[in-house]
Design a protein around this motif. Structure first.
Motif, PDB file in Angstrom:
ATOM      1  N   LEU A 430     -26.898 -28.451 -67.924  1.00  0.00           N
ATOM      2  CA  LEU A 430     -26.644 -28.259 -66.495  1.00  0.00           C
ATOM      3  C   LEU A 430     -27.771 -27.503 -65.810  1.00  0.00           C
ATOM      4  CD1 LEU A 430     -22.809 -27.550 -66.580  1.00  0.00           C
ATOM      5  CD2 LEU A 430     -23.954 -29.553 -65.607  1.00  0.00           C
ATOM      6  N   THR A 431     -28.400 -26.587 -66.528  1.00  0.00           N
ATOM      7  CA  THR A 431     -29.547 -25.890 -65.945  1.00  0.00           C
ATOM      8  C   THR A 431     -30.656 -26.876 -65.632  1.00  0.00           C
ATOM      9  OG1 THR A 431     -29.021 -23.871 -67.156  1.00  0.00           O
ATOM     10  CG2 THR A 431     -31.252 -24.065 -66.297  1.00  0.00           C
ATOM     11  N   LYS A 432     -30.949 -27.747 -66.589  1.00  0.00           N
ATOM     12  CA  LYS A 432     -31.975 -28.768 -66.383  1.00  0.00           C
ATOM     13  C   LYS A 432     -31.596 -29.698 -65.235  1.00  0.00           C
ATOM     14  CE  LYS A 432     -35.636 -31.199 -67.448  1.00  0.00           C
ATOM     15  NZ  LYS A 432     -36.988 -30.641 -67.180  1.00  0.00           N
ATOM     16  N   ALA A 433     -30.331 -30.096 -65.192  1.00  0.00           N
ATOM     17  CA  ALA A 433     -29.883 -31.003 -64.144  1.00  0.00           C
ATOM     18  C   ALA A 433     -29.942 -30.351 -62.765  1.00  0.00           C
ATOM     19  CB  ALA A 433     -28.461 -31.479 -64.446  1.00  0.00           C
ATOM     20  N   LEU A 434     -29.561 -29.088 -62.668  1.00  0.00           N
ATOM     21  CA  LEU A 434     -29.609 -28.382 -61.388  1.00  0.00           C
ATOM     22  C   LEU A 434     -31.036 -28.199 -60.893  1.00  0.00           C
ATOM     23  CD1 LEU A 434     -26.893 -25.658 -62.053  1.00  0.00           C
ATOM     24  CD2 LEU A 434     -26.724 -27.525 -60.388  1.00  0.00           C
ATOM     25  N   GLN A 435     -31.986 -28.187 -61.816  1.00  0.00           N
ATOM     26  CA  GLN A 435     -33.385 -28.027 -61.435  1.00  0.00           C
ATOM     27  C   GLN A 435     -33.945 -29.270 -60.756  1.00  0.00           C
ATOM     28  OE1 GLN A 435     -35.439 -27.319 -65.078  1.00  0.00           O
ATOM     29  NE2 GLN A 435     -34.226 -25.536 -65.604  1.00  0.00           N
ATOM     30  N   ASP A 436     -33.358 -30.405 -61.047  1.00  0.00           N
ATOM     31  CA  ASP A 436     -33.950 -31.666 -60.628  1.00  0.00           C
ATOM     32  C   ASP A 436     -33.862 -31.851 -59.121  1.00  0.00           C
ATOM     33  OD1 ASP A 436     -34.974 -34.363 -61.850  1.00  0.00           O
ATOM     34  OD2 ASP A 436     -33.556 -34.934 -60.289  1.00  0.00           O
ATOM     35  N   GLN A 437     -34.985 -32.209 -58.524  1.00  0.00           N
ATOM     36  CA  GLN A 437     -35.034 -32.329 -57.068  1.00  0.00           C
ATOM     37  C   GLN A 437     -34.121 -33.428 -56.559  1.00  0.00           C
ATOM     38  OE1 GLN A 437     -38.897 -33.295 -55.562  1.00  0.00           O
ATOM     39  NE2 GLN A 437     -38.209 -33.479 -53.441  1.00  0.00           N
ATOM     40  N   SER A 466     -21.902 -18.498 -65.281  1.00  0.00           N
ATOM     41  CA  SER A 466     -23.292 -18.134 -65.561  1.00  0.00           C
ATOM     42  C   SER A 466     -24.265 -18.940 -64.714  1.00  0.00           C
ATOM     43  CB  SER A 466     -23.600 -18.318 -67.055  1.00  0.00           C
ATOM     44  OG  SER A 466     -23.536 -19.676 -67.431  1.00  0.00           O
ATOM     45  N   LEU A 467     -23.983 -20.225 -64.524  1.00  0.00           N
ATOM     46  CA  LEU A 467     -24.871 -21.058 -63.713  1.00  0.00           C
ATOM     47  C   LEU A 467     -24.831 -20.650 -62.240  1.00  0.00           C
ATOM     48  CD1 LEU A 467     -24.083 -24.488 -65.376  1.00  0.00           C
ATOM     49  CD2 LEU A 467     -26.265 -23.287 -65.455  1.00  0.00           C
ATOM     50  N   CYS A 468     -23.647 -20.309 -61.739  1.00  0.00           N
ATOM     51  CA  CYS A 468     -23.544 -19.882 -60.340  1.00  0.00           C
ATOM     52  C   CYS A 468     -24.300 -18.585 -60.093  1.00  0.00           C
ATOM     53  CB  CYS A 468     -22.079 -19.711 -59.954  1.00  0.00           C
ATOM     54  SG  CYS A 468     -21.176 -21.264 -59.730  1.00  0.00           S
ATOM     55  N   THR A 469     -24.128 -17.619 -60.989  1.00  0.00           N
ATOM     56  CA  THR A 469     -24.713 -16.299 -60.760  1.00  0.00           C
ATOM     57  C   THR A 469     -26.184 -16.229 -61.125  1.00  0.00           C
ATOM     58  OG1 THR A 469     -23.941 -15.590 -62.947  1.00  0.00           O
ATOM     59  CG2 THR A 469     -22.518 -15.119 -61.077  1.00  0.00           C
ATOM     60  N   GLU A 470     -26.611 -17.039 -62.097  1.00  0.00           N
ATOM     61  CA  GLU A 470     -27.981 -16.933 -62.579  1.00  0.00           C
ATOM     62  C   GLU A 470     -28.913 -18.014 -62.047  1.00  0.00           C
ATOM     63  OE1 GLU A 470     -29.272 -14.479 -65.190  1.00  0.00           O
ATOM     64  OE2 GLU A 470     -27.724 -13.642 -63.911  1.00  0.00           O
ATOM     65  N   VAL A 471     -28.404 -19.188 -61.752  1.00  0.00           N
ATOM     66  CA  VAL A 471     -29.258 -20.307 -61.350  1.00  0.00           C
ATOM     67  C   VAL A 471     -29.060 -20.656 -59.878  1.00  0.00           C
ATOM     68  CG1 VAL A 471     -29.882 -22.704 -61.812  1.00  0.00           C
ATOM     69  CG2 VAL A 471     -29.248 -21.206 -63.705  1.00  0.00           C
ATOM     70  N   MET A 472     -27.845 -21.043 -59.515  1.00  0.00           N
ATOM     71  CA  MET A 472     -27.601 -21.475 -58.139  1.00  0.00           C
ATOM     72  C   MET A 472     -27.787 -20.351 -57.138  1.00  0.00           C
ATOM     73  SD  MET A 472     -24.321 -24.031 -58.603  1.00  0.00           S
ATOM     74  CE  MET A 472     -24.152 -24.166 -56.824  1.00  0.00           C
ATOM     75  N   VAL A 474     -30.015 -18.246 -56.769  1.00  0.00           N
ATOM     76  CA  VAL A 474     -31.387 -17.967 -56.338  1.00  0.00           C
ATOM     77  C   VAL A 474     -31.719 -18.705 -55.046  1.00  0.00           C
ATOM     78  CG1 VAL A 474     -33.821 -18.119 -56.972  1.00  0.00           C
ATOM     79  CG2 VAL A 474     -32.127 -17.505 -58.697  1.00  0.00           C
ATOM     80  N   HIS A 475     -31.516 -20.015 -55.024  1.00  0.00           N
ATOM     81  CA  HIS A 475     -31.851 -20.787 -53.824  1.00  0.00           C
ATOM     82  C   HIS A 475     -30.657 -21.469 -53.182  1.00  0.00           C
ATOM     83  CE1 HIS A 475     -36.036 -19.977 -53.911  1.00  0.00           C
ATOM     84  NE2 HIS A 475     -36.275 -20.618 -55.027  1.00  0.00           N
ATOM     85  N   HIS A 476     -29.492 -21.429 -53.834  1.00  0.00           N
ATOM     86  CA  HIS A 476     -28.271 -21.994 -53.250  1.00  0.00           C
ATOM     87  C   HIS A 476     -27.147 -20.965 -53.339  1.00  0.00           C
ATOM     88  CE1 HIS A 476     -30.655 -25.550 -54.481  1.00  0.00           C
ATOM     89  NE2 HIS A 476     -30.209 -26.052 -53.340  1.00  0.00           N
ATOM     90  N   PRO A 477     -27.367 -19.762 -52.814  1.00  0.00           N
ATOM     91  CA  PRO A 477     -26.371 -18.698 -52.993  1.00  0.00           C
ATOM     92  C   PRO A 477     -25.044 -18.986 -52.306  1.00  0.00           C
ATOM     93  CG  PRO A 477     -28.050 -18.025 -51.410  1.00  0.00           C
ATOM     94  CD  PRO A 477     -28.522 -19.307 -52.023  1.00  0.00           C
ATOM     95  N   TYR A 478     -25.063 -19.659 -51.160  1.00  0.00           N
ATOM     96  CA  TYR A 478     -23.810 -19.939 -50.470  1.00  0.00           C
ATOM     97  C   TYR A 478     -22.945 -20.886 -51.296  1.00  0.00           C
ATOM     98  CZ  TYR A 478     -25.364 -17.548 -46.290  1.00  0.00           C
ATOM     99  OH  TYR A 478     -25.754 -16.577 -45.419  1.00  0.00           O
ATOM    100  N   GLU A 479     -23.570 -21.891 -51.879  1.00  0.00           N
ATOM    101  CA  GLU A 479     -22.816 -22.809 -52.724  1.00  0.00           C
ATOM    102  C   GLU A 479     -22.305 -22.099 -53.975  1.00  0.00           C
ATOM    103  OE1 GLU A 479     -24.558 -26.992 -52.808  1.00  0.00           O
ATOM    104  OE2 GLU A 479     -26.185 -25.863 -51.898  1.00  0.00           O
ATOM    105  N   ALA A 480     -23.078 -21.171 -54.496  1.00  0.00           N
ATOM    106  CA  ALA A 480     -22.626 -20.400 -55.661  1.00  0.00           C
ATOM    107  C   ALA A 480     -21.383 -19.578 -55.315  1.00  0.00           C
ATOM    108  CB  ALA A 480     -23.755 -19.494 -56.156  1.00  0.00           C
ATOM    109  N   VAL A 481     -21.397 -18.955 -54.146  1.00  0.00           N
ATOM    110  CA  VAL A 481     -20.247 -18.140 -53.713  1.00  0.00           C
ATOM    111  C   VAL A 481     -19.004 -19.005 -53.551  1.00  0.00           C
ATOM    112  CG1 VAL A 481     -19.319 -16.853 -51.752  1.00  0.00           C
ATOM    113  CG2 VAL A 481     -21.576 -16.284 -52.663  1.00  0.00           C
ATOM    114  N   VAL A 482     -19.149 -20.158 -52.945  1.00  0.00           N
ATOM    115  CA  VAL A 482     -18.000 -21.046 -52.736  1.00  0.00           C
ATOM    116  C   VAL A 482     -17.363 -21.419 -54.076  1.00  0.00           C
ATOM    117  CG1 VAL A 482     -17.316 -23.357 -51.983  1.00  0.00           C
ATOM    118  CG2 VAL A 482     -18.798 -21.956 -50.531  1.00  0.00           C
ATOM    119  N   ARG A 483     -18.176 -21.752 -55.061  1.00  0.00           N
ATOM    120  CA  ARG A 483     -17.642 -22.162 -56.356  1.00  0.00           C
ATOM    121  C   ARG A 483     -16.995 -20.992 -57.091  1.00  0.00           C
ATOM    122  NH1 ARG A 483     -20.777 -25.137 -54.043  1.00  0.00           N
ATOM    123  NH2 ARG A 483     -21.218 -27.332 -54.498  1.00  0.00           N
ATOM    124  N   LEU A 484     -17.613 -19.840 -57.046  1.00  0.00           N
ATOM    125  CA  LEU A 484     -17.012 -18.670 -57.688  1.00  0.00           C
ATOM    126  C   LEU A 484     -15.703 -18.283 -57.006  1.00  0.00           C
ATOM    127  CD1 LEU A 484     -20.170 -16.462 -58.346  1.00  0.00           C
ATOM    128  CD2 LEU A 484     -18.760 -17.605 -60.069  1.00  0.00           C
TER     129      LEU A 484
END
Length: 659
Positions: A430-437, A466-472, A474-484
């Motif tokens: 998922l980390t690799k997939a989230l990186q993809d443009q 872990s993906l929301c807090t560590e990966v998303m 950084v550049h997608h914080p609003y989406e990370a908050v919604v999911r958490l």
């Protein structure tokens, strides 16, 4: 300086020559160790380091200076340009130049709810927020919606004194509404040879070597006008070719090797397969490509497993008549090093083998998918082997046609909570997939869908957190908050992992705190029945956070809209939660108000107006104020006692007129 190469700070090529080592991020549990190989760096610090690295490599393209001027004067600029010109990298550099402290830009989020506006205006705050809106790869229907909203977004950015860089989709900008045309700048291609030489110099190739006349391979490569990402890859392959040769040979030979490797070697793979007619040899070829660099025994056993997975008959010869591993690896043009690890002799041949099998043997895909799912759980693999296997298979699937194949793998690997190898594999995928443009949005959406379900396996829950807090974040914080937030609402009794992660993330950023107040207020104003939301409000409605300053922004409590949301929140809390649940938070508010200051009245008004419909709550607040008054210094002669001030506010809230 390519679109894909630079768009994601976690892209494959962005990691080129960035160091090695196992990551150890001890935050919530061991799953954070799996968030890729970054020498112990968190993703946030890695993102910052990568932007610095990008700055050193960046060659300003034509149009960059004009874009900088428009961004400075108008606070919004729209970048256009052909794919591969580096327009996303240019957008990142425009924003990176304006950063203050450790803050970096964030991407303007696209709303998950299709019924509302596409562009989330709540991502624009009252300070120097740096925002990137990358529309370079969006579908036509998304572009149509974004185009309709861009003018209002630009106005909102200007009103809040923020900065916004928009990357436009290619060949659609001619349809811009006239009001947006003055903000459009076409980004051209930087000088390819200058870009290549800078990459090579920063990767250790001596300046006197780089300044030589361009070898024939370089001239042929650049003559194709390759995307900037391919120039970065070519530079990395030149360095790899030099390392593979042990520094022997010359610059022209290294460039020739890189040129051939970048070409794909498809014909070489086809020729190899014509020579390898038997299934075991082809299985060994593919297993070597998928586990390139693993120990020979591991590769051999994986090849046998692949044969079993695709139901290919095994050799029926007696064991003593089998060909030795050295000969078998030699037949597929691979060799073992001094540690017994296997690699192909030709540079990038492993990539070519994987691509060839995937593209030209479609009937093998399902079997390979199943084999990867099982092999990633094998105790025989080292963590590095597993990470590389998952990354390589994920790269094969990151296309519209195949991306869905990755979802069942995540579910399989996280089905058992005690399977550490599976959890690590899921995070890597998922980390690799989230990186993809191009495909990152699909997996952010998939994580959203998971987050709205109840009864998720514990391992999948940990992966998403872990993906929301560590990966998303950084550049997608609003989406990370919604999911958490969705996950925090659905946690089973006795578990607060998502809630704790959400609170920790939101408390560090006032813009995320404002977003949470918006979300909570929306739910409180409707028919919200989530028990978690009132408790979240009590955690986040911290008077210290509400009265704190950040940059040039006003304190949150100074915003009328925020005060209304807080008042509504207290009203819900007083009505839905018992006194012992809200008393500690109310006491903190009264203590903050009792300390005086310019926001004493605002704090008291919010708290007491929130309890206006409940006399029992107001009575308790008055008692608490009387108790707290004993610890406060006596008021000046011109001031009233704290409990009297609270009583005055209570009377006003209840409409009681006191003579």
């Amino acid at each position: 300086m390519s679109d894909q190469f630079q768009h994601s700070v976690y892209s494959r090529d962005a990691q080129m020559h960035m160091g090695s080592g196992d990551q150890h991020n001890y935050h919530y549990n061991y799953y954070f160790e799996t968030l890729a190989d970054r020498g112990g760096q968190s993703f946030r610090s890695f993102a910052a380091d990568h932007l610095l690295w990008l700055r050193r490599n960046f060659v300003p393209p034509p149009g960059f200076g004009q874009a900088r001027e428009i961004l400075a004067s108008q606070r919004t600029v729209l970048l256009d340009g052909a794919p591969g010109s580096g327009r996303v990298a240019a957008a990142q550099m425009l924003l990176h130049e304006l950063r203050t402290g450790e803050d970096t830009f964030r991407e303007l989020p696209l709303n998950d709810d299709e019924s509302g506006p596409l562009l989330a205006l709540d991502g624009i705050a009252d300070d120097d927020t740096l925002l990137l809106l990358d529309l370079s790869e969006v579908e036509e229907k998304v572009w149509v919606r974004a185009h309709e909203e861009l003018h209002s977004v630009r106005a909102e950015v200007y009103r809040h004194q923020a900065r916004l860089v928009v990357v436009l989709p290619y060949e659609r900008a001619t349809r811009l509404v006239p009001a947006l045309v003055p903000y459009r700048v076409v980004i051209g291609r930087p000088q390819e040879l200058v870009v290549l030489r800078r990459y090579l110099r920063l990767n250790g190739i001596a300046p006197e070597v780089i300044k030589q006349p361009a070898p024939a391979a370089v001239a042929a490569f650049l003559g194709r006008r390759p995307p900037m990402e391919d120039i970065a890859r070519f530079a990395g392959l030149v360095v790899d070719a030099r390392a593979k040769a042990g520094g022997a040979g010359d610059y022209a030979a290294w460039c020739q090797e890189a040129y051939v490797a970048l070409g794909g070697r498809e014909e070489q793979v086809a020729e190899c397969l014509r020579e390898l007619q038997d299934g075991p040899s082809r299985a060994l070829l593919l297993a070597t490509a998928m586990l390139h660099g693993a120990h020979a025994d591991t590769v051999h056993n994986a090849a046998v497993s692949l044969l079993q997975t695709v139901r290919h008959p095994l050799e029926d010869l007696p064991v003593l008549q089998h060909m030795g591993l050295i000969e078998r690896f030699r037949a597929i043009k691979a060799e073992r090093d001094g540690k017994g690890c296997v690699r192909f002799k030709a540079l990038e041949f492993d990539t070519a083998v994987r691509s060839y099998f995937w593209a030209h043997l479609p009937e093998l895909r399902e079997g390979l998918h199943k084999w990867v799912g099982a092999t990633a759980l094998s105790a025989e693999l080292t963590e590095k082997n597993r990470d590389e296997l998952v990354k390589r298979f994920t790269e094969l699937c990151l296309q519209d046609r195949y991306r869905q194949m990755l979802v069942p793998l995540v579910l399989t690997w996280t089905a058992k909570d005690t399977n550490r190898a599976g959890t690590r594999a899921a995070v890597q995928l998922l980390t690799k997939a989230l990186q993809d443009q191009r495909q990152g949005w699909f997996f952010r959406r998939q994580i959203y869908e998971w987050s709205t379900r109840t009864g998720l396996p514990d391992a999948l829950t940990e992966v998403i957190i872990s993906l929301c807090t560590e990966v998303m974040a950084v550049h997608h914080p609003y989406e990370a908050v919604v999911r958490l937030h969705h996950m925090a609402r659905r946690e089973h009794q006795g578990t607060t992992r998502a809630r704790d992660a959400l609170i920790q993330l939101v408390r560090t950023d006032r813009r995320l705190l404002r977003l949470m107040f918006d979300r909570l207020d929306f739910q409180f104003s409707g028919n919200n029945t989530y028990k978690a939301d009132p408790d979240l409000f009590l955690e986040l409605a911290d008077p210290d956070l509400l009265t704190a300053t950040e940059g040039r922004s006003r304190r949150l409590i100074a915003h009328e809209a925020v005060r209304k949301q807080l008042t509504n929140g207290w009203d819900v809390v007083f009505g839905r939660r018992p006194e012992d649940a809200w008393s500690p938070a109310a006491r903190r508010w009264l203590l903050a108000a009792g300390a005086g200051g310019p926001y004493q009245d605002a704090l008291l008004d919010v708290l007491i107006d929130g309890g206006a419909r409940r006399t029992d709550a107001l009575a308790r607040l008055y008692v608490m104020a009387s108790e707290l008054e004993r610890s406060l210094p006596p008021p000046d002669e011109s001031e009233v006692w704290f409990r009297d001030r609270v009583l005055q506010k209570i009377n006003i809230a209840q409409g009681v007129q006191v003579a």
